[in-house]
Scaffold this motif. Sequence first.
Motif, PDB file in Angstrom:
ATOM      1  N   ASN A  41      10.138  30.897  36.868  1.00 29.68           N
ATOM      2  CA  ASN A  41       9.855  30.198  38.140  1.00 29.68           C
ATOM      3  C   ASN A  41       8.435  30.544  38.616  1.00 29.68           C
ATOM      4  N   ILE A  97       5.293  20.911  37.313  1.00 30.69           N
ATOM      5  CA  ILE A  97       5.844  20.763  38.667  1.00 30.69           C
ATOM      6  C   ILE A  97       4.744  20.911  39.714  1.00 30.69           C
ATOM      7  N   HIS A 113       8.748  27.691  44.091  1.00 28.31           N
ATOM      8  CA  HIS A 113       9.851  27.092  43.323  1.00 28.31           C
ATOM      9  C   HIS A 113      10.775  28.197  42.836  1.00 28.31           C
ATOM     10  N   HIS A 115      15.143  29.455  41.754  1.00 23.83           N
ATOM     11  CA  HIS A 115      16.459  29.074  41.203  1.00 23.83           C
ATOM     12  C   HIS A 115      17.521  30.064  41.680  1.00 23.83           C
ATOM     13  N   HIS A 176      18.997  21.920  39.190  1.00 25.74           N
ATOM     14  CA  HIS A 176      17.869  22.714  38.709  1.00 25.74           C
ATOM     15  C   HIS A 176      17.468  23.802  39.703  1.00 25.74           C
TER      16      HIS A 176
END
Length: 261
Positions: A41, A97, A113, A115, A176
Amino acid sequence: MSSVLTLNQGRVSQAEHDLRVDLAAAFRLADRFGWSQLVWNHITARCPDNPNHFLINPMGVRWDEMTASLLVKVDVEGNTLEVIDGEGLVPKAGFVIHSGVFEARPDINAIVHTHTDDAVAVCALKDGLQPICMEALFFYNSMGYHPFEGTSMDTDERTRLAKSLGTNRAMIMQNHGVVTVGSSVGEAFVLMYWLERACRIQMKVLASNLPWTTVPEEIANHYSGQEDEPRDITDDFRPGVHEWPALKRLLDRDDPSYRGL
Ligand SMILES: [Zn+2]
């Protein structure tokens, strides 16, 4: 305070140095809050000296060991420009991204970003994030949804990512993970804090298996307006304004090596 500027014979401007310190702080704090996932990430920031360049974490570095000098500078085309320390390999998915968002949104200077379990759980819910608490209202009418395309390795996805985000401050990448954006590292970071909390609360509510209520639309709209237009400093809830300096003081007290050079 020592600086990248000094150690690298002026290769890095004072403005970039300060940004590197802020971005390294974001990684350390994110790890501290449990948002890291091994070495994966990404958190990125647009360079102050060139809007087509941004800083990103290199491959293989844990978030708890990030420093200002380990961050890699790339351009929106994917060329690696500046590696001060370490190997400096740029993760392809991170590049896809983040470059897509930076290109499409000149108002954005930082992107987070992650997860985390609860965020990914909300990303798997058909109806996404629900307005059931104050934390979630930061994203009321400001959440984009991006359909899953697999690991973001295809540069074509950049256009679709930018369209999914639109003018919103956050995005759920379905099945995701989540993205927050801001005009500063502090704003994007604190928005991720609120989004993470909102997702955690929502999953607790769903796990209770009891009836739940949403905030009425009129109140949700009013709340959003209050945040955007503070009357004075005592009711200024804009993300990052008060929290970011306080969070950096926490790091400086416990371990200032993130500034490290
Ligand atoms: Zn991801």
